[in-house]
Motif scaffolding. Structure first.
Motif, PDB file in Angstrom:
ATOM      1  N   MET A   1       0.839  -1.171   0.000  1.00 26.60           N
ATOM      2  CA  MET A   1       0.000   0.000   0.000  1.00 26.60           C
ATOM      3  C   MET A   1       0.885   1.235   0.000  1.00 26.60           C
ATOM      4  O   MET A   1       1.881   1.302   0.716  1.00 26.60           O
TER       5      MET A   1
ATOM      6  N   LEU B   1      -2.158   6.457  -0.015  1.00 26.76           N
ATOM      7  CA  LEU B   1      -3.390   5.746   0.304  1.00 26.76           C
ATOM      8  C   LEU B   1      -3.522   5.532   1.806  1.00 26.76           C
ATOM      9  O   LEU B   1      -4.607   5.691   2.371  1.00 26.76           O
ATOM     10  N   PHE B   2      -2.444   5.194   2.469  1.00 23.07           N
ATOM     11  CA  PHE B   2      -2.482   4.996   3.919  1.00 23.07           C
ATOM     12  C   PHE B   2      -2.864   6.284   4.639  1.00 23.07           C
ATOM     13  O   PHE B   2      -3.707   6.279   5.543  1.00 23.07           O
ATOM     14  N   SER B   3      -2.262   7.408   4.240  1.00 19.77           N
ATOM     15  CA  SER B   3      -2.594   8.675   4.898  1.00 19.77           C
ATOM     16  C   SER B   3      -4.026   9.106   4.580  1.00 19.77           C
ATOM     17  O   SER B   3      -4.700   9.682   5.442  1.00 19.77           O
TER      18      SER B   3
ATOM     19  N   ILE C   1      -6.540   7.038   4.118  1.00 16.29           N
ATOM     20  CA  ILE C   1      -7.401   6.182   4.941  1.00 16.29           C
ATOM     21  C   ILE C   1      -7.412   6.655   6.391  1.00 16.29           C
ATOM     22  O   ILE C   1      -8.461   6.717   7.033  1.00 16.29           O
ATOM     23  N   VAL C   2      -6.262   7.033   6.909  1.00 17.13           N
ATOM     24  CA  VAL C   2      -6.194   7.534   8.290  1.00 17.13           C
ATOM     25  C   VAL C   2      -6.989   8.831   8.430  1.00 17.13           C
ATOM     26  O   VAL C   2      -7.751   9.015   9.389  1.00 17.13           O
TER      27      VAL C   2
ATOM     28  N   VAL D   1     -14.272   1.645   3.942  1.00 22.44           N
ATOM     29  CA  VAL D   1     -12.872   2.086   3.949  1.00 22.44           C
ATOM     30  C   VAL D   1     -11.967   0.986   4.497  1.00 22.44           C
ATOM     31  O   VAL D   1     -10.872   0.752   3.974  1.00 22.44           O
ATOM     32  N   LEU D   2     -12.434   0.288   5.533  1.00 22.35           N
ATOM     33  CA  LEU D   2     -11.643  -0.830   6.059  1.00 22.35           C
ATOM     34  C   LEU D   2     -11.523  -1.957   5.042  1.00 22.35           C
ATOM     35  O   LEU D   2     -10.503  -2.647   4.990  1.00 22.35           O
TER      36      LEU D   2
ATOM     37  N   ARG E   1      -8.810  -0.964   2.830  1.00 24.22           N
ATOM     38  CA  ARG E   1      -7.525  -1.030   3.527  1.00 24.22           C
ATOM     39  C   ARG E   1      -7.002  -2.456   3.629  1.00 24.22           C
ATOM     40  O   ARG E   1      -5.853  -2.733   3.347  1.00 24.22           O
ATOM     41  N   TYR E   2      -7.874  -3.382   4.035  1.00 19.36           N
ATOM     42  CA  TYR E   2      -7.432  -4.750   4.274  1.00 19.36           C
ATOM     43  C   TYR E   2      -7.673  -5.698   3.095  1.00 19.36           C
ATOM     44  O   TYR E   2      -7.319  -6.866   3.178  1.00 19.36           O
ATOM     45  N   ARG E   3      -8.321  -5.200   2.052  1.00 21.74           N
ATOM     46  CA  ARG E   3      -8.618  -5.996   0.851  1.00 21.74           C
ATOM     47  C   ARG E   3      -9.331  -7.295   1.219  1.00 21.74           C
ATOM     48  O   ARG E   3      -8.929  -8.385   0.825  1.00 21.74           O
TER      49      ARG E   3
END
Length: 92
Positions: free
Chosen positions: A1, A5-7, A9-10, A53-54, A57-59
């Motif tokens: 990731m 994308l991580f930022s 999602i946070v 969204v989760l 994130r976790y696919r």
């Protein structure tokens, strides 16, 4: 990731937490029953969006199924509460 994308999602989850807490305050302190039902509907919607969204994130497809269930139960509960507020009974 990727870091972008991580930022994102946070940031999105932080916004959802803020919105859900404000809706919870409105549900507790709402001046009328209609405000409380609308806040409950908003909490269902935000919960569904957070699960989506989760899932990104976790696919994981399980989160999509849980979001679908939340959407269905949220609609049914909002419709039944609106009918109760209008007529005073749910089942005729």
């Amino acid at each position: 990731m990727s870091a972008l994308l991580f930022s994102a999602i946070v940031f999105t989850m932080a916004c959802y937490i803020l919105a859900m807490s404000l809706a919870l305050v409105r549900m507790v302190r709402g001046p009328s029953a209609q405000d409380r039902v609308l806040a409950m509907d908003l909490i269902w919607t935000i919960g569904m969006l957070a699960l989506l969204v989760l899932a990104i994130r976790y696919r994981n497809a399980v989160y999509f199924e849980a979001a679908l269930l939340i959407a269905l139960f949220g609609f049914v509960s909002s419709a039944s509460m609106a009918k109760f507020l209008l007529r005073g009974e749910v089942i005729e």
